[in-house]
Design a protein around this motif. Sequence first.
Motif, mmCIF file in Angstrom:
data_model
loop_
_atom_site.group_PDB
_atom_site.id
_atom_site.type_symbol
_atom_site.label_atom_id
_atom_site.label_comp_id
_atom_site.label_asym_id
_atom_site.label_seq_id
_atom_site.Cartn_x
_atom_site.Cartn_y
_atom_site.Cartn_z
ATOM 1 N N THR A 36 -8.202 2.433 1.026
ATOM 2 C CA THR A 36 -6.863 2.622 0.473
ATOM 3 C C THR A 36 -6.037 1.390 0.804
ATOM 4 O O THR A 36 -5.976 0.970 1.957
ATOM 5 N N SER A 38 -2.238 -0.277 0.450
ATOM 6 C CA SER A 38 -0.837 -0.021 0.131
ATOM 7 C C SER A 38 -0.023 -1.255 0.481
ATOM 8 O O SER A 38 -0.441 -2.082 1.284
ATOM 9 N N VAL A 64 -0.224 2.920 -4.306
ATOM 10 C CA VAL A 64 -1.354 3.103 -3.389
ATOM 11 C C VAL A 64 -2.617 2.979 -4.226
ATOM 12 O O VAL A 64 -2.864 3.784 -5.117
ATOM 13 N N THR A 65 -3.401 1.947 -3.948
ATOM 14 C CA THR A 65 -4.638 1.703 -4.687
ATOM 15 C C THR A 65 -5.798 2.262 -3.871
ATOM 16 O O THR A 65 -5.939 1.940 -2.689
ATOM 17 N N THR A 66 -6.629 3.100 -4.492
ATOM 18 C CA THR A 66 -7.749 3.726 -3.802
ATOM 19 C C THR A 66 -9.055 3.273 -4.432
ATOM 20 O O THR A 66 -9.226 3.354 -5.645
#
Length: 89
Positions: A36, A38, A64-66
């Motif tokens: 993750t 952020s 938020v990139t997952t």
Amino acid sequence: SNRFELIINRAQKLITSVSNTANNNLQFVQQNGVLTISGAETGTAVRLFDMAGRCIYSGKATAVTTLPYLSDGVYTVMIGTETHKVVIK
């Protein structure tokens, strides 16, 4: 006649290290193979490379990139022009 000639050409200096982040807002959290990210500016290019140099993810940052389903290992993450090393275990 057991002689050989070895010719070495020096390449230009290449930057191969992973730089420290200039953006103190960036946070990387990994848990159970999920990374993750952020703190990246929304819309910034995000690319993830394995140690063989293959791009295994390419997209744009969100709040938020997952990145799910990563195998254990060392990865290189490029966010915009910054490069970061991430260890998944």
